[in-house]
Write an enzyme that holds these catalytic residues in place. Structure first.
Site, PDB file in Angstrom:
ATOM      1  CB  CYS A 185      18.952  65.092 -16.011  1.00 29.64           C
ATOM      2  SG  CYS A 185      20.700  64.674 -16.161  1.00 29.64           S
ATOM      3  NE  ARG A 216      13.742  58.940 -17.714  1.00 31.30           N
ATOM      4  CZ  ARG A 216      15.058  59.116 -17.780  1.00 31.30           C
ATOM      5  NH1 ARG A 216      15.574  59.955 -18.680  1.00 31.30           N
ATOM      6  NH2 ARG A 216      15.852  58.486 -16.936  1.00 31.30           N
TER       7      ARG A 216
END
Length: 294
Positions: free
Chosen positions: A231, A173
């Protein structure tokens, strides 16, 4: 707003003081599976269930991100309903390497309560699981404003602010190779990648302290000061907070790290800018004094 309890404890520590702690099951699943159903199918005996969507998050929005902090009174109501009071020591767990339960631990520790993450999660408990929920009296839990001095703004992550920005998401990611959630790929410009799940061994427990310190120092972090971590949606930063200078992996780090309002809220994720890389992680150099040098 300090806690004498380290942010990670072992199952043996919990088993030695069953009447002194409250175990909290914080299982939650990105694919929409029910954490409560998982809890009802089997949980550590005596554990209460904490519903992340109901009590640990507010409604998502473009401005606030995917999992903004709830109103303090909502959080307090959830704690009271679970039978948790201000003076209780809470040990939280999940079955995802701690990345979900870490949210509850941060919320409690940042508001002055005693809380820790169970090292190894549900798998650390090898006894027979319980399938019924034990009755607990409602707790006496006081609503406390979120300590915004521990929270960073999007502007704080901009180059030249003297901050080290840490992306705790998985490498794919961060590098923009795929993302099952956010519409844009990549990461906040100049952020370094320190995936929280890579701080765990195959059993789901924390790596040795020396190895954790080496990993953190290897990406240029010599002090927890001036570090901003994020995050995808504010859920799973605590497992990567094991910075140098601590007597135990992560001890004290949750109250020294500042938390950005996450990738889901950053302008890049909305389509304005993009930092994408498939190469080695870059990082700010660190001066001898331990401060970041943009």
């Amino acid at each position: 707003m300090t806690s004498s309890l380290p942010p990670f404890v072992d199952i043996e520590w919990c088993e030695d003081r069953p009447r002194e702690i409250v175990m909290a099951d914080v299982r939650w699943y990105l694919d929409g599976a029910s954490g409560r159903s998982a809890y009802e199918a089997g949980h550590i005996p005596g554990a209460v269930f904490m519903d992340l969507d109901r009590w640990l998050s507010a409604e998502p929005s473009r401005e606030a991100g995917r999992n903004p902090l709830p109103d303090p009174e909502v959080f307090a109501e959830g704690m009271r309903n679970a039978g948790i009071s201000d003076a209780d020591t809470v040990v939280a767990y999940d079955d995802a390497g701690g990345v979900i339960a870490a949210r509850l631990v941060w919320m409690l520790r940042s508001t002055g309560h005693q809380a820790a993450l169970l090292n190894g999660g549900l798998a650390a408990y090898t006894g027979e699981l319980e399938t019924h929920q034990r009755a607990r009296q409602p707790g006496r839990f006081t609503a406390t404003p979120w300590p915004f001095q521990l929270l960073a703004s999007i502007q704080d992550t901009a180059p030249g602010q003297g901050k080290i920005v840490v992306d705790a998401r998985n490498r794919d990611r961060y590098e923009g190779r795929q993302d099952p959630i956010d519409p844009r790929l990549g990461h906040i410009p100049q952020a370094i990648n320190l995936p929280c799940r890579e701080n765990l061994d195959p059993s789901g427990k924390l790596l040795a302290k020396e190895l954790l310190h080496s990993k953190v120092a290897g990406v240029g972090i010599l002090s927890a000061n001036d570090v901003i971590s994020y995050c995808g949606s504010r859920r799973h930063r605590l497992p990567q907070r094991a910075g140098p200078g601590t007597s135990r992996p992560g001890q004290g780090a949750p109250l020294r790290r500042r938390v950005v309002p996450v990738w889901a809220r950053h302008p890049t994720a909305g389509g304005n800018r993009l930092k994408k890389t498939a190469g080695p992680t870059s990082f700010f150099p660190i001066s001898p004094s331990g401060t970041s040098v943009p």
